[in-house]
Write an enzyme that holds these catalytic residues in place. Sequence first.
Site, PDB file in Angstrom:
ATOM      1  N   GLY A 108      37.068  50.763  -2.076  1.00 39.71           N
ATOM      2  CA  GLY A 108      36.632  49.644  -2.906  1.00 39.71           C
ATOM      3  C   GLY A 108      35.737  50.123  -4.026  1.00 39.71           C
ATOM      4  N   CYS A 109      35.029  49.187  -4.630  1.00 36.66           N
ATOM      5  CA  CYS A 109      34.259  49.500  -5.820  1.00 36.66           C
ATOM      6  C   CYS A 109      32.873  49.983  -5.420  1.00 36.66           C
ATOM      7  CB  CYS A 109      34.170  48.286  -6.717  1.00 36.66           C
ATOM      8  SG  CYS A 109      35.773  47.510  -6.937  1.00 36.66           S
ATOM      9  N   VAL A 110      32.847  51.060  -4.653  1.00 41.22           N
ATOM     10  CA  VAL A 110      31.546  51.566  -4.200  1.00 41.22           C
ATOM     11  C   VAL A 110      31.432  53.045  -4.520  1.00 41.22           C
ATOM     12  CG1 VAL A 110      31.239  49.865  -2.407  1.00 41.22           C
ATOM     13  CG2 VAL A 110      32.488  51.969  -1.919  1.00 41.22           C
TER      14      VAL A 110
END
Lengths: 209, 403, 110, 241, 500
Positions: free
Chosen positions: C108-110
């Site tokens: 994900g966007c991490v």
Amino acid sequence: RQAGQPASAAQRWGLLIDTSKCGVECTVCVEACKAEMGLSGHDRPRTDAQYVRKVNVRDPATGAAHSVPVMCQHCAKPPCVDVCPTGASMKRADGIVLVDRHICIGCRYCMMACPYKARSFAHEDQSGQQPHLPRGKGTVEGCTLCVHRIDEGKPPACVEACAARARGAMLFGDLNDPKSEIAQKVAREATTRIRADLGLEPGVRYQGI
Amino acid sequence: MSAITSYTQVRPYTRGWLALMAGLGAVIAVALGAVWHMEHQGHWVTGMTNQVVWGLPHVFAVFLIVAASGALNVASMGSVFGRVGYQPLGRLSALLAVALLAGGLAVLVLDLGRPDRLSVAMTHFNFKSIFAWNVILYSGFMAVVAAYLWTMMDWRAKRFYKPAALAAFGWRLILTTGTGCIFGFLAAREAYGAAVMAPLFIAMSFAYGLAAFILVLSLSFKMTRRSMGDALPARLVRLLGLFVAANLYFTALHHVTQLYFAGRSGVEAFILWNGGIHTALFWGGQVGLGGILPLAVAYGGCGHAPRKRAMMASVMVVLGGLAQVWVIVIGGQAWPLDLFPGMEASSTFADGHVHDYAPSAWEVMLGLGGIAIALVVTTLGITALRLLPAHLGEATGSCRSPD
Amino acid sequence: MAYTSNGAAIEADEEGYLTDINQWNEDLAGQIAKDEGITMTPEHWEVVNFLREYYSEYQIAPAVRVLTKAIAKKMGPDKGNNKYLYELFPYGPGKQACKIAGLPKPTGCV
Amino acid sequence: MTIFFAILFSVSTLVFVAGLAMKIAQYARTPAPLKIPTTPAPLTKGGVALRLGREALLFESLFRGDKLLWLFAFVFHLGLAVVLVRHARYFQGEAGPLVALVQPLAQPAGLAMVAGLTLLLARRFVIERVRYVTGPSDILMLALLLAIGVTGMLMKCVIHTDIVMVKAFFTGLMGFELRPLPADPLLGLHLLLVCLLMIVFPFSKLLHAPGLFFSPTRNQTDNPREVRHLAPWAAKLDEGQ
Amino acid sequence: MAAAPFDIPALGDPAEHPVPALKPGAMAASKPYVAAEAHQQPLGFPGELAEGWEKRAIDHMGGLLSKYRSLQVFMDICVKCGACTDKCHYFLGTGDPKNMPVARADLFRSVYRRYFTPVGKIAPGLVGARDMTREVLDEWYSYFHQCSQCRRCSVFCPYGIDTAEISMAARDIMDSIGQGQKYCNEIIGKVHRIGNNLGLPAPALLDTLEGLEEDILDETGVPVKLPVDVAGAEVLLVTPSADFFAEPHVLGLIGYAKVFHAAGVSWTLSTKASEAGNFGMFIGNYEQMKKISMRIREAARELGVKRIIFGECGHAWRVAYSFLNTLAGPWDFLDSRYPVPQHILEFTSDLIRRKGIRLDKSGNDGMVLTVHDSCNVARGARMGTEPGGQFTIPRAVIAASVPKLVDMHPDTICDKTFCCGGGGGLLTDELIELRVKGASPRMEALKDVVDKQGVTHMAAMCAICKAQFTKILPYYDFDREMVVSVHQLVSNAIVLGDND
Ligand code: HEM
Ligand code: HEM
Ligand code: SF4
Ligand code: SF4
Ligand code: SF4
Ligand code: SF4
Ligand code: SF4
């Protein structure tokens, strides 16, 4: 000079006007000019063209008065020609100052520059034009010294009319030709030029002012 | 905090922008209509005659052209004279110079008897004519200033910045001198024909140009909600005062010289004393509104904020300037040519008495059209290119809209 | 990619995350840490163990904030911050510690 | 020569018109399933018309992107536009007011076109990045237009041709009547190249002219929340649910 | 920062942006991991490249050309003018000429020309047409995964040619023949299976949110709630799952909660729609994008909410704003007084304007902010009622929350903004070199305002931007905590309490 020959610096066409023969009320030269050049006008004195006008001059000190016809003085050093941006104002080799109406843009700088107020601006459409002088709205025009007549060997219209219908106050001729009447008279008698102080060396001379 | 100015475009198509452009467009449209009418009918519908051959359009045109070269001053201050405070204004200054010149030339061209022969003017040159030289000077000015602007905007051109600045500065001095000479060379016209015309025109250009600059700067900042601070307008208004003083000085010098010349007392009396509208405009417009009042506002301190003072003084200088150019152009022609010095003259061609001139509405429209053209060019310029500083002085909030 | 631990080949993905969390052991963790240029200290183990515990309950690695809070509870409030965790795991506590702990990589966007 | 060109012109005009019509039809037919205007974008149809107008007439985006290229492109296209309008006089009996208005601009327009093309061509060699993306067809396209422009300018300024005859030929051709064309090599070359241009037009990047108006990033309104935008093929997916 | 195994671009003055010299092939080796069968199959894509893939690729291309006008038109009309060449951050950062948008698009166009245009069929050399081969596919895989679909190129292209559309099409074709990207496809699989990109199951989500409620209570003494799956709530908040997980994202989430609390609006999160992001866009697949979007529709239906609000995420907002109505509409069952969906910044700025919440700038004392316009918000979506609202609204909210806000160089903000370097499904570790280099234009503009205007923090409104910057800032000697959520600033400034 023969008709049909190009203008040459050998000539210096000029006028000598004897104001003593010029009546205050006489407008023969003015009318003749209008007829010759087709200046029908619109009856609007502020904007209508006048190639030649009669100026009434009075000396306030003596009360002496003259009536002087003033047209383009065909200056030898014409400021109108100097300032004209396009070269529309030009001086022919024989000293006649003309406007080339095909390249005049109507800026009127020449009118600003002329000390004799000898030029007019075509403020509107003109009618009654003469074939030898097409006049276009928006350009500047003035006395041509009747160049079309001179080139045919004839004197200017005003000169002719003055001689015929008035007292013959105007003398036309080649100032460069010592044998000509005008040159001899200029050499012989006291003549003046308007605003000689400006040093423009007009080709029109006056007697009696 | 930062010594580096950031420039941003003005956002187009906003309501204000559209309204401004529509307004200016309407003025231009009206002006073009007037031109069409004047050209179609011929110049007899104007106030101009065979005696007063240059009228109100020339007043506007000369004013704009003179102001154009002066508008560049601010840029020169920054780059030629190294006054860093003026540098952020250089771009606008150059743009305004081009814009004002464009407006002035447009009026000049549209008032020609034959504007359709513009190409003739561009191809036939009489190199003896100062007027022809001016055509070259004007186009050259545009090119030089455009190049100068480019060197201000493109970092790749940085090394040409100084030379371009110098060239532009030199060019503008020549340009104004040239404009002055248009009148100075008219030996026959008593009102002109004096050497002080050249420095007088330079002083005029400084004052008008700066005034126009201040107005455009203030209005554009106000309309695009940019912050300016007080230091700059205070400095500008002081500078304006200086130029106004110079203008007054050379005006005085001009008239004193005139009075000294033999035979010029008539025209002097006419301008200074009994010339009716011209005298009124001289004292009330040129000297009062355009000279003494702005001086008072600039130095006297009328209690208003500097920005307001700068605006007020500039409006006065512009109006006074128009009056001044009127007095020179129209007043100078109203005084009759003296064919027979010392004599009384009269004729069917208006010899020997003062010429009257009343501008027609058409000429007013054309003149205003020139101003509108200058403003449109300016607006387009600051819309298309980054010419206007995002802010001057201390930055406040920074909610900038996209360009 | 694969690791060998106790003679057995243990499969990992291109980045070195174990494909099967159940194949993890402490020896393997040390080996992965070494590849990452980390020498395991008790502090490191605290983090790794917490991650494994959390994962076994929730099938996902804990959020950074949850991790720091847990570490603060265990090792004192001065250590319960991001900076400290980055000191332990320079490439990021989320990803690097997960790798050592045998957890899958957080996506994900991490 | 007359017959050759009569046939060639008929053929290339056919290719040009039909090819272009097919391409435009293809663009118009292909659905745009999603709203993808580059924002900030206008909210209304009128706004979109303005945006497209500014793109087509002012090259607004290009101006923002590359000022120098904009200048070259603008000079070229403006010149081209005037030249093309001027050319209408070969096809119309009576010249319209627009055509009359630009008649005096022959030299400046032709010069602008040729100069613009030369500069555009030069930058394809001078600027490294542009050189990298330039293919043979890009050069040929510029060369073709340049050749047309130069032959045209030569006819205009140096070796004149009988344009009354040219006009007669084309007005005749439009009424399916054969009238002679001046046997002038320069004119022949000019026309040959023009035919070539017409033939390649529908298959080349010159499609940018109509294409601009079909570009979804420029021709869509920014109102996806207000109006549901659904392409036919996408609507079918909806039904599947 | 530990030395990186690649050069980090030097930062200059953003006003003087020299275009890098071309370094052909510099990034040819950069490519993300290829999706394994396990990641491909759940999305219905073939597990691997199989015999005859070339033909399938061309067929799929033909299909896309007839379904997307954008693709068809963009293939035809590029004049190779080069206006876009120096606009892509990946080109500016890497110097690889194939990262120039037109060159990237030409990788696709060359194949299009070969199979779909007469000239390409007759004289391929003339127009640079190429057969679909393994080499071409490798190039595609490499360079279409060096495009973050940020659309900066389309802003400057005279015809608006959007290389993002071409990248999407290329990725869709590659998926359709079994050459998918692991990062995106694995994540999409998780959304289908678990509900969000992270794979955060419901219990973990509940635990995390509970922890956050405790934190807020500890910090402020106000019992701000983070409700989940509350039927009948007025607002469904859909936010990127990174907001539950990563820093500084989570601080933004706290900010949303505080705003809702202070405004007294009932709201809920959903375990079903626990993801705002939609990676279906990155892989250019309409069906995937639709399937992911439908979860939101279902959640809204089930919970019976009146309005949907999206949290801070760039590409999520583009999909939500521009596509949600198309993909999962119509939304006639929601309250028609509100646009569907709304952005949390629209909601907050409206409250600020109506004085529905109070902000105290001293909560952010000492901070000088600048703002990074996230590319998908800037060029693919809008906020508010006016064009350009996506620029003014975030700035208005930030300006109301902090003592000072300054903008970066005008060529790098608003619709000319540079992508953070990690968008478009490239936010994956194996692409770190690309990410660092691609971030350099943004870093250059940031450094400029840090040096000249004393900027201390940069606000971002996108989960990807935040994650990318936290990772990338240290490479440029900035603090990783320099990047903040917009609502983190609101959170620090908001005055809680005296609302009932
Ligand atoms: C609506 C009409 C048109 C518009 C808006 C338009 C716009 C543009 C723009 C913005 C460019 C990019 C800048 C450049 O490279 O010069 C361009 C390039 C070009 N245009 Fe047009 N154009 C139009 C019509 C035409 C036509 C009718 C032709 C030719 C017959 C043409 C020929 C070209 C060529 C050859 C180029 C490429 C220049 C190069 O290779 O550098 N255009 N056009
Ligand atoms: C059916 C098509 C065409 C015909 C019959 C034609 C014919 C001519 C002729 C006869 C001239 C000489 C004009 C003169 O001497 O006054 C000319 C000039 C010119 N042509 Fe064409 N031409 C055609 C198409 C084109 C096209 C498509 C272009 C540009 C892409 C073009 C560009 C020019 C240019 C630049 C000039 C010189 C400037 C001017 O006269 O406007 N021509 N053409
Ligand atoms: S009188 Fe006037 S118009 Fe005639 S030549 Fe002299 S200056 Fe020129
Ligand atoms: S009005 Fe004509 S003749 Fe007079 S200066 Fe102007 S262009 Fe020359
Ligand atoms: S010379 Fe001819 S034009 Fe001149 S005043 Fe006499 S009649 Fe008129
Ligand atoms: S969309 Fe963005 S990343 Fe992709 S080519 Fe264009 S500028 Fe580069
Ligand atoms: S700017 Fe547009 S037309 Fe120009 S090369 Fe790039 S994609 Fe092609």
